[in-house]
Design an enzyme around this catalytic site. Structure first.
Site, PDB file in Angstrom:
ATOM      1  N   GLU A   1      -6.063  70.672 -46.812  1.00 42.22           N
ATOM      2  CA  GLU A   1      -7.027  70.698 -47.932  1.00 42.22           C
ATOM      3  C   GLU A   1      -6.512  71.561 -49.080  1.00 42.22           C
ATOM      4  O   GLU A   1      -7.289  72.212 -49.766  1.00 42.22           O
ATOM      5  CB  GLU A   1      -8.392  71.247 -47.477  1.00 42.22           C
ATOM      6  CG  GLU A   1      -9.135  70.388 -46.522  1.00 42.22           C
ATOM      7  CD  GLU A   1      -9.331  68.975 -47.019  1.00 42.22           C
ATOM      8  OE1 GLU A   1      -9.378  68.777 -48.241  1.00 42.22           O
ATOM      9  OE2 GLU A   1      -9.404  68.075 -46.177  1.00 42.22           O
TER      10      GLU A   1
HETATM   11  C1  LIG Z   1      -2.778  68.758 -38.902  1.00 39.31           C
HETATM   12  C2  LIG Z   1      -2.803  68.272 -40.303  1.00 39.31           C
HETATM   13  C3  LIG Z   1      -3.868  67.489 -40.739  1.00 39.31           C
HETATM   14  C4  LIG Z   1      -3.882  66.989 -42.039  1.00 39.31           C
HETATM   15  N1  LIG Z   1      -4.886  66.130 -42.425  1.00 39.31           N
HETATM   16  C5  LIG Z   1      -4.767  65.465 -43.605  1.00 39.31           C
HETATM   17  C6  LIG Z   1      -5.653  64.408 -43.951  1.00 39.31           C
HETATM   18  O1  LIG Z   1      -6.597  64.102 -43.216  1.00 39.31           O
HETATM   19  N2  LIG Z   1      -5.433  63.726 -45.095  1.00 39.31           N
HETATM   20  C7  LIG Z   1      -4.412  64.027 -45.947  1.00 39.31           C
HETATM   21  O2  LIG Z   1      -4.262  63.359 -46.959  1.00 39.31           O
HETATM   22  N3  LIG Z   1      -3.562  65.045 -45.663  1.00 39.31           N
HETATM   23  C8  LIG Z   1      -3.719  65.762 -44.529  1.00 39.31           C
HETATM   24  N4  LIG Z   1      -2.842  66.781 -44.209  1.00 39.31           N
HETATM   25  C9  LIG Z   1      -1.823  67.140 -45.175  1.00 39.31           C
HETATM   26  C10 LIG Z   1      -2.058  68.511 -45.818  1.00 39.31           C
HETATM   27  O3  LIG Z   1      -3.168  68.459 -46.668  1.00 39.31           O
HETATM   28  C11 LIG Z   1      -0.753  68.916 -46.529  1.00 39.31           C
HETATM   29  O4  LIG Z   1       0.174  69.213 -45.514  1.00 39.31           O
HETATM   30  C12 LIG Z   1      -0.946  70.087 -47.457  1.00 39.31           C
HETATM   31  O5  LIG Z   1      -1.724  69.715 -48.557  1.00 39.31           O
HETATM   32  C13 LIG Z   1       0.373  70.660 -47.981  1.00 39.31           C
HETATM   33  O6  LIG Z   1       1.270  69.657 -48.377  1.00 39.31           O
HETATM   34  P1  LIG Z   1       2.760  69.668 -47.819  1.00 39.31           P
HETATM   35  O7  LIG Z   1       2.672  69.815 -46.352  1.00 39.31           O
HETATM   36  O8  LIG Z   1       3.459  68.480 -48.333  1.00 39.31           O
HETATM   37  O9  LIG Z   1       3.400  70.984 -48.396  1.00 39.31           O
HETATM   38  P2  LIG Z   1       4.119  71.138 -49.808  1.00 39.31           P
HETATM   39  O10 LIG Z   1       3.288  70.540 -50.878  1.00 39.31           O
HETATM   40  O11 LIG Z   1       5.508  70.667 -49.683  1.00 39.31           O
HETATM   41  O12 LIG Z   1       4.110  72.725 -49.983  1.00 39.31           O
HETATM   42  C14 LIG Z   1       5.070  73.588 -49.362  1.00 39.31           C
HETATM   43  C15 LIG Z   1       4.843  75.025 -49.831  1.00 39.31           C
HETATM   44  O13 LIG Z   1       5.022  75.115 -51.246  1.00 39.31           O
HETATM   45  C16 LIG Z   1       3.874  75.651 -51.867  1.00 39.31           C
HETATM   46  N5  LIG Z   1       3.660  74.980 -53.163  1.00 39.31           N
HETATM   47  C17 LIG Z   1       3.709  73.649 -53.414  1.00 39.31           C
HETATM   48  N6  LIG Z   1       3.457  73.428 -54.717  1.00 39.31           N
HETATM   49  C18 LIG Z   1       3.224  74.614 -55.284  1.00 39.31           C
HETATM   50  C19 LIG Z   1       2.889  75.033 -56.603  1.00 39.31           C
HETATM   51  N7  LIG Z   1       2.706  74.163 -57.592  1.00 39.31           N
HETATM   52  N8  LIG Z   1       2.729  76.357 -56.825  1.00 39.31           N
HETATM   53  C20 LIG Z   1       2.856  77.257 -55.822  1.00 39.31           C
HETATM   54  N9  LIG Z   1       3.183  76.909 -54.564  1.00 39.31           N
HETATM   55  C21 LIG Z   1       3.361  75.607 -54.295  1.00 39.31           C
HETATM   56  C22 LIG Z   1       2.723  75.392 -50.913  1.00 39.31           C
HETATM   57  O14 LIG Z   1       1.666  76.306 -51.102  1.00 39.31           O
HETATM   58  C23 LIG Z   1       3.430  75.546 -49.573  1.00 39.31           C
HETATM   59  O15 LIG Z   1       3.475  76.905 -49.238  1.00 39.31           O
HETATM   60  C24 LIG Z   1      -2.827  67.319 -42.934  1.00 39.31           C
HETATM   61  C25 LIG Z   1      -1.784  68.141 -42.495  1.00 39.31           C
HETATM   62  C26 LIG Z   1      -1.746  68.590 -41.208  1.00 39.31           C
HETATM   63  C27 LIG Z   1      -0.570  69.408 -40.769  1.00 39.31           C
END
Ligand SMILES: Cc1cc2nc3c(=O)[nH]c(=O)nc-3n(C[C@H](O)[C@H](O)[C@H](O)COP(=O)(O)OP(=O)(O)OC[C@H]3O[C@@H](n4cnc5c(N)ncnc54)[C@H](O)[C@@H]3O)c2cc1C
Length: 597
Positions: A440
């Protein structure tokens, strides 16, 4: 085996004494929700949480979900529990009666949600996601869509999901690639791959309604070109029965650190039939309706896990005997004293308790404002409520989940090495709590939302919705002896918030990195000040009832006042350190050479 008893006494205190639930019953549509009715709903929620959901928590963790040829099976007992859950009306408690819901005030619904999260957070995700889909559709769907889809989601017959994330884009949804091509009959063909979709596939309900973010062929690049589509697993026929399978499938489930009972699915959409929800290219705004609700719910996950972890830590600390009290033997009949006598163990327990009860009170305030926003017919009150809830959403999401993880870890620490061993069921809470800081929108992104969007919004008006009541409270209680030792600490925390806000706003004008560099520290500083305020309010209510004698009721109020004192003296001073870090600015991190990392 872990234990869990719903903290009904504290919940009632927050609902009825701290915030006066009779005022909530006066809002339009709430007349039936008397304090008595709310109490009986809480008692029933406690029963299903303790007796049905909680016993499945370890089973779900051990077994996890299984995947075979596109079919996902939930752990043993989940199907029966889900049936009981739906039959009890728990999927519909806060939903609109027009769609089969019970219209229960959010103030009480949030307490119910906390119990479900304490009992079994992985299970709770299935109805939780459905509720998010309900909110998004209710706000952005057409009348026809609402009539067609909402009743089955509200009853739990069908579940919902939110499909945003793709392999190459999580936070940065502007890069999203899933396509939506219009068909001649007004529907769209959806093609693309989504990952990490909670409840994307499972065996609990007969149909799954996916809300999918995708791009129309002529969509502008970036976040302004995202639309939202409703894409069901099975296409319903005119008569409401389920028709053919839609063009999508779950291609895998993830093996995760925790939350094993929740199916996290990779979904492949291959020309699946979908319907546009809301306006073209406005999908992200529509999804945000759902995400805000979900963000608060995720915050409550942190609180729920913290509560159950704390309860177990207390039980263990009473029972485990090691060493003797530094001030002389306390249990001479035993070989050693219970570890509860040791200051460090008490520090861990009181830290947990002070955060938990503070967060519950803060959540109660946010829920109250959301209830006003939803049901009041007073425009000004609604605007104020909207401002406050918007301001607090990132705080609740990020601070509660950070604390949920910290408190679960403190519970392991209280257990010593036994906390690290699976049989006790305590390490599961650390693993289950960790995800809430990520999904989220990561907690880093929540902090950016707070400082980058919420603080400057409408000339800083949102922040005044917090500052004004605090200042009024301080003013009104100047002569209240019960608060004499609390108000200076609260005032100082408020000054820290004001100085930090000024520094960030100044920094924003010269160097945006200053905003990013301060964001996480600011969120915690602001969160601690918010907790200080609700603790002061709790003291104002509890102190006159604390009495001197040892009776049980008075003991509850005395413990409130003592926990408030612990919070103010041992935890709140962190605001000073956070302010010092914010004052130091972005230079130390941004001037560090990339190559040296
Ligand atoms: C168990 C689980 C359930 C989930 N359920 C859902 C779901 O139901 N539906 C859905 O759509 N998604 C879901 N997700 C996805 C989840 O919402 C994302 O994993 C999350 O939003 C982060 O995206 P990412 O993993 O690609 O990390 P990234 O976006 O790659 O981020 C990596 C790191 O970089 C930082 N970062 C990225 N951009 C910036 C910025 N602009 N400024 C500062 N820091 C930044 C982040 O804070 C993080 O620390 C789920 C994930 C998991 C693991």
């Amino acid at each position: 085996m872990p234990v869990y008893k719903a903290p009904l006494k504290d919940m009632r205190f927050v609902l009825h004494e701290l915030y006066d639930s009779t005022a909530i019953a006066e809002l339009p549509g709430n007349a039936d929700f008397t304090p008595e009715l709310i109490d009986s709903v809480l008692e029933e929620a406690a029963k299903i949480s303790e007796e049905v959901l909680f016993p499945l928590n370890q089973v779900g963790d051990r077994e996890g979900c299984t995947y075979e040829n596109g079919v996902v099976r939930t752990p043993t007992g989940y199907r029966e529990a889900y049936r009981t859950f739906c039959e009890g009306g728990w999927t519909s408690i806060s939903a609109d009666p027009d769609y089969g819901g019970q219209g229960m005030p959010l103030t009480a619904a949030m307490m119910v949600e906390e119990m479900f999260c304490s009992a079994n957070v992985a299970f709770g995700l299935y109805p939780g996601l459905s509720h998010g889909a309900y909110v998004a559709l209710k706000h952005s769907g057409s009348e026809e869509q609402k009539k067609a889809w909402l009743p089955n989601i509200v009853s739990g017959k069908w579940t919902g999901t939110m499909c945003l994330t793709e392999p190459h884009c999580g936070t940065d949804l502007g890069m999203l690639r899933t396509k939506a091509v219009p068909n001649d009959d007004g529907t769209y063909s959806i093609t693309g791959n989504k990952i990490f979709i909670s409840a994307g596939e499972h065996d609990l309900a007969e149909n799954i309604v996916h809300l999918v973010l995708a791009r129309l062929p002529d969509a502008p690049a970036g976040v302004k070109g995202i639309s939202m589509f409703l894409v069901p697993k099975f296409l319903p026929r005119e008569d409401g029965t389920l028709g053919p399978r839609n063009g999508m499938q779950c291609t895998a489930i993830e093996h995760k650190m925790g939350l094993n009972g929740s199916a996290t699915c990779a979904m492949s959409f291959d020309g699946a039939t979908g319907w546009l929800v809301g306006e073209p290219n406005k999908g992200l705004a529509a999804m945000f309706k759902m995400m805000n609700t979900e963000r608060l719910s995720v915050g409550i996950q942190g609180l729920g896990i913290a509560e159950v972890a704390y309860q177990n830590a207390v039980a263990y600390a009473r029972e485990r005997i090691q060493g003797r009290s530094l001030t002389g033997t306390k249990a001479p009949e035993k070989q050693a004293d219970p570890i509860l006598v040791h200051p460090d163990v008490r520090r861990m327990l009181l830290t947990s308790r002070a955060y938990i009860e503070g967060c519950r009170a803060l959540a109660g305030w946010v829920a109250r404002e959301l209830e006003i926003l939803e049901k009041s017919d007073d425009g000004d009150a609604k605007q104020a409520a909207d401002d406050f809830a918007s301001l607090m959403t990132p705080v609740v999401k990020a601070m509660f989940t950070d604390l949920g993880f910290e408190i679960a870890s403190l519970a392991v620490q209280t257990y010593g090495g036994h906390g690290y061993i699976r049989d006790h069921g305590i390490e599961q809470y650390v693993r289950d709590a960790r995800i809430a800081m990520l999904y989220e929108g990561t907690n880093g992104i929540q902090a950016l939302d707070l400082v980058g969007r919420k603080l400057p919004q409408d000339g800083g008006r949102l922040l005044t919705r917090f500052l004004d009541p605090v200042l009024e409270f301080i003013d009104a209680h100047q002569d209240n002896d019960a608060l004499a030792e609390f108000l200076p600490a609260l005032s100082q925390a408020l000054e820290h918030v004001q100085e930090a806000t000024g520094l960030i706003m100044e920094g924003a004008m010269t160097n945006r990195d200053e905003v990013g560099a301060a964001s996480v520290d600011y969120l915690r500083l602001f969160g601690l000040a918010s907790l200080a305020f609700v603790w002061a309010r709790m003291v104002a209510v509890a102190a006159p009832k604390a009495g001197e004698d040892g009776e049980e009721a008075a003991q509850f109020y005395r413990a409130k006042v003592q926990t408030a004192k612990f919070f103010m003296e041992r935890l709140l001073p962190q605001t000073g350190a956070l302010l010092a870090a914010i004052r130091s600015g972005a230079a130390t991190m941004m001037e560090f050479e990339d190559a040296a990392f």
